[in-house]
Design a protein around this motif. Sequence first.
Motif, PDB file in Angstrom:
ATOM      1  N   ASP A 174      21.374 -19.370  -3.943  1.00  0.00           N
ATOM      2  CA  ASP A 174      21.547 -19.810  -5.330  1.00  0.00           C
ATOM      3  C   ASP A 174      22.631 -20.874  -5.435  1.00  0.00           C
ATOM      4  O   ASP A 174      22.550 -21.802  -6.253  1.00  0.00           O
ATOM      5  CB  ASP A 174      21.904 -18.609  -6.221  1.00  0.00           C
ATOM      6  N   THR A 175      23.669 -20.739  -4.596  1.00  0.00           N
ATOM      7  CA  THR A 175      24.766 -21.716  -4.619  1.00  0.00           C
ATOM      8  C   THR A 175      24.312 -23.076  -4.107  1.00  0.00           C
ATOM      9  O   THR A 175      24.514 -24.106  -4.748  1.00  0.00           O
ATOM     10  CB  THR A 175      25.949 -21.209  -3.788  1.00  0.00           C
ATOM     11  N   VAL A 176      23.671 -23.110  -2.918  1.00  0.00           N
ATOM     12  CA  VAL A 176      23.296 -24.397  -2.323  1.00  0.00           C
ATOM     13  C   VAL A 176      22.136 -25.043  -3.065  1.00  0.00           C
ATOM     14  O   VAL A 176      21.887 -26.244  -2.902  1.00  0.00           O
ATOM     15  CB  VAL A 176      22.968 -24.255  -0.824  1.00  0.00           C
ATOM     16  N   ALA A 230      32.707 -27.927  -8.139  1.00  0.00           N
ATOM     17  CA  ALA A 230      33.525 -26.741  -8.399  1.00  0.00           C
ATOM     18  C   ALA A 230      32.681 -25.468  -8.323  1.00  0.00           C
ATOM     19  O   ALA A 230      33.098 -24.463  -7.748  1.00  0.00           O
ATOM     20  CB  ALA A 230      34.181 -26.857  -9.775  1.00  0.00           C
ATOM     21  N   ALA A 231      31.468 -25.513  -8.884  1.00  0.00           N
ATOM     22  CA  ALA A 231      30.601 -24.331  -8.844  1.00  0.00           C
ATOM     23  C   ALA A 231      30.162 -24.029  -7.419  1.00  0.00           C
ATOM     24  O   ALA A 231      30.090 -22.859  -7.014  1.00  0.00           O
ATOM     25  CB  ALA A 231      29.384 -24.565  -9.742  1.00  0.00           C
ATOM     26  N   ALA A 232      29.869 -25.085  -6.639  1.00  0.00           N
ATOM     27  CA  ALA A 232      29.465 -24.878  -5.249  1.00  0.00           C
ATOM     28  C   ALA A 232      30.588 -24.255  -4.444  1.00  0.00           C
ATOM     29  O   ALA A 232      30.368 -23.351  -3.630  1.00  0.00           O
ATOM     30  CB  ALA A 232      29.028 -26.205  -4.634  1.00  0.00           C
ATOM     31  N   ARG A 233      31.804 -24.733  -4.663  1.00  0.00           N
ATOM     32  CA  ARG A 233      32.943 -24.188  -3.934  1.00  0.00           C
ATOM     33  C   ARG A 233      33.134 -22.707  -4.247  1.00  0.00           C
ATOM     34  O   ARG A 233      33.303 -21.885  -3.339  1.00  0.00           O
ATOM     35  CB  ARG A 233      34.215 -24.961  -4.280  1.00  0.00           C
ATOM     36  N   GLU A 234      33.108 -22.353  -5.518  1.00  0.00           N
ATOM     37  CA  GLU A 234      33.265 -20.942  -5.879  1.00  0.00           C
ATOM     38  C   GLU A 234      32.150 -20.100  -5.283  1.00  0.00           C
ATOM     39  O   GLU A 234      32.360 -18.969  -4.844  1.00  0.00           O
ATOM     40  CB  GLU A 234      33.285 -20.799  -7.415  1.00  0.00           C
ATOM     41  N   GLY A 235      30.938 -20.664  -5.265  1.00  0.00           N
ATOM     42  CA  GLY A 235      29.806 -19.913  -4.738  1.00  0.00           C
ATOM     43  C   GLY A 235      29.922 -19.622  -3.257  1.00  0.00           C
ATOM     44  O   GLY A 235      29.667 -18.499  -2.805  1.00  0.00           O
ATOM     45  N   VAL A 236      30.293 -20.631  -2.457  1.00  0.00           N
ATOM     46  CA  VAL A 236      30.365 -20.404  -1.010  1.00  0.00           C
ATOM     47  C   VAL A 236      31.575 -19.560  -0.626  1.00  0.00           C
ATOM     48  O   VAL A 236      31.582 -18.912   0.425  1.00  0.00           O
ATOM     49  CB  VAL A 236      30.363 -21.731  -0.234  1.00  0.00           C
ATOM     50  N   LEU A 237      32.619 -19.555  -1.464  1.00  0.00           N
ATOM     51  CA  LEU A 237      33.745 -18.656  -1.187  1.00  0.00           C
ATOM     52  C   LEU A 237      33.337 -17.202  -1.395  1.00  0.00           C
ATOM     53  O   LEU A 237      33.876 -16.298  -0.753  1.00  0.00           O
ATOM     54  CB  LEU A 237      34.931 -18.998  -2.097  1.00  0.00           C
TER      55      LEU A 237
END
Length: 956
Positions: free
Chosen positions: A568-570, A737-744
Amino acid sequence: MTDSQASDLRAAARELHDAGLCVLPIKADGTKAPDVRSWTPYKLDRSTPDDHDQWFGGDRPHGIAVVYGAVSGNVEMLEFEGLALREGLLDAVTEIMDGSGLGEAWAAVLGGWATESPSGGRHYRVRVEGADVPGNTKLASRLAEEHEYTDEERQRLREKPNARIVRVLIETRGEGGYGLVEPSGGTVHASGRPYVRLAGGPASIPTLDAETMTAIRDVCRMLDKLPRPEPAKTAPRPAAPRPDGSLRPGDDYEARASWEDILRGTFRPLNTRGSETFWGWADGVGGVKASTGKDEHDRLFVWATGSDFTPEVPYSKFGAYALLNHGGNHRDAARELARKGYGSRHLAPVGAAPASPAPSPASPDPEPTDEDAEHARADDEQDQDAAGRKSEGFDYADTFGLPETVRTPFDYRVTGHGVEVLSTSGENWTRVTFAPLVVSATFEDPEGDQYVELSWIDRSLGRPRRISRIVSRETAKRGRKLIETLGSAGLPAVEGDARAVEKWLAEFEARNVGRIPSEQLARWLGWQDDGTFVSSPEDGIKVDVPFEEQRGPARAHARKGTLDGWRDTVAQLANFPVPRVAVAAALAAPLLKPLGLNSFTLDISSRSTKGKTTALQCALSVWADPSEHASAMSNWRTTLYAIEKRLNLVRGIVTIFDETMAVTDDTLIDEVLYQLPMNHGKARSGGAFGNMLPWETILLSSGERPALSFTTSQGAAARILGTTIAPFGDNGGATAAAAREGVLAHHGHAGPEFIQYILSGLAQPNGREKLKKHHRTLVDEFRGGGDMTNRRAPMVAVLALAEALACGTGLLPYEPLPYNVWRGLFTAHNPTDNRPEMAMDVLREYIAGHAHELFTPTRAAMNEKPPYSGWLGALSTDKTGETEVALLPERVRKILADAGYSLDAVVGSWIDAEYLKTLKSQRPPHLVPRRFDGARAKCLAFTPAGISFGDEDEAA
């Protein structure tokens, strides 16, 4: 004093005075004392040229010194004693600076005015801005060793046995202090050796702000080795062991807790050197503020104010926990730790019978099998000797986590005091080790090499703790080598018992065949020699890396969240080609081996606010935790050997290095880009450990400056795929920003999932050939009209192949990038390929506008004074009548740096193009000596092909 000596000293005094420094004469009797009636006035007012002529114009020999502090424009001198250099402290300080955000400032210090003292030490000067320079300060010292004592010191110890004999290692000369400088020599120093300039000069003293200089002093203080008292309030003294051998909560916490957990929110780890870790503020502001692991006691030393800790006072783990969580109340802290489950873990006391371990509710012990019971009965019978003696029992299960069926070999006994063996007469017990020592596991790697895990109980910190280390079986069978290998880890044995130790371990393992756990071992992540693939230490295979620095990055290859959460993140990256390419590179890394491709670099460079780091984090999340504190993402501010160790961790997994602008030496990136496709590190002399370290990876790099700009090798462009397109464009900040939070929150799942798909495909008939055929088709697709495009095509193809396969299986939730997008990203001509010529044009333009800064004989005849910034170089005519331009390398370096170029990165190509004159007798050969304005200096001497000019008079 000869005329030439007087002239040299007067010239040196003029140079120092022109740089704003206060000069002093020094007696030539080896005392290094000022040769004036009183030098106190010169702490306040600078000496004058008339003073200099009086001091250095006569017949009496002198040395020359500088008074530091406010009188010399707030200049401070940092001194590393010769002893410090021989013991590696300068290298240690440099490594810490590089890893703690101070590398650039420290490089300026090392590249400024540097002097070698007669004792082999180093003197560096800094102009401090924004605060007064402190007085002379000793930053690091150690106790003298007995063989270093002088006769006077031995007498002092006879008179006062408790006296401390100290050797200063690093100190400063500041307000109210002075230090000798070049060209002082002869009888000025007791050794008769001179002071020698190594780099720069008074005019090249770097200026640093007071906060940065304080941080540099703090780093030097961390190398101090003098013993420090440990107050009970910060490091409680170990209490006597409990009669039943159980642990107190504080002792248990000391053994099990990690500093990272204790200090989270206050400090963050910056880098580790050996056993010592250096910490900075949790918010990332400033450099090193604290250290742990300085010695075997593993205390915390805080060097800065602004925290709850008292500076330069040692804290134990329990003391730090009590301060941070309970205001220093040790009783409340112990109660809270007991509630959290610390303490009361049983350790059998000396001579005690083994106690039955209490079963853990979370993981109950398995029921003994019939085979186990039979083993136990046989052991009990064997343990009874002819005289009816029973061998001493020991609770291996509770102490080392071994099965309850493990037994002590016949004629041995194990107690809390160690291992003992019965003498041949049967009357005495002889000590073998000073603490319990066992083989706790055995391993075999994919090559068939065998290893054993040795475990022992250590009480050096005043409380029992288990220590385990893995060594090769060959080492375990050679007692002397074993003790040498594990001695620093606290192995409880001495060399004199080496044969007895190796026999004990062999007997223990032979007695417990089938009971000691046996596991598979991996020494790196990725492809193993048997064709298997280890994605993470969580794969059920023991991972024991060869270097301590690799442990953190290895642990970071872990899973968090879910695969669906990651998908969902990528999915948000669908419209952003650059981060998609980074993810494709992470998936492509395991394809290098089956396709027979070498390692290569993918470089993403653009302005700092365009999401480069986030793109790399998205790529790293395929395999590992991409957060900054997890150690999987590395920084270019490091050393070549450290980079080689990091690369050596993986065979088929991506490696990340962020921020090219953080590098302290441009040639480092040049060397890495050159060495990476060779799939191994540099050869090191003597077959040393770490020689030609192997790897197999795709290196992802980012920075404001392209990685290719750090190299002059025309072949480097064919080994690097680079793009300067902003990863998230001008309006993609919210997506980034959303991608970074998602992969963390979701990471470590996609890589293992993808490799299972690859392994299943390779296992099919002709699976490898089908994969290669698919790759060859894409290579043909990406070939073009130019040689560079054709050479890059296999690398572009493997990225496109990885994305296509992952999209086809549904691992990536978008359609593959069109071929024209791949071509647009990587097949265009890169202007950085011709940077040496562009740098030369910058220098030519500068010379054309600053010819008045070149020294010529005509200017000397006209008594022209040097320009304010000093001579740029010299213009002269050689024997053939050809005009030569010779430039000072420090000035050239600055001119190029101001234009965004590196001298070290282009000088090799200048030599190849015959732009520079060289002398084989010089080291390096392109720095040739030239004399001008009464001085001799090493210069870059340009040929007419490099910089052409008219004649000297025209320049004047």
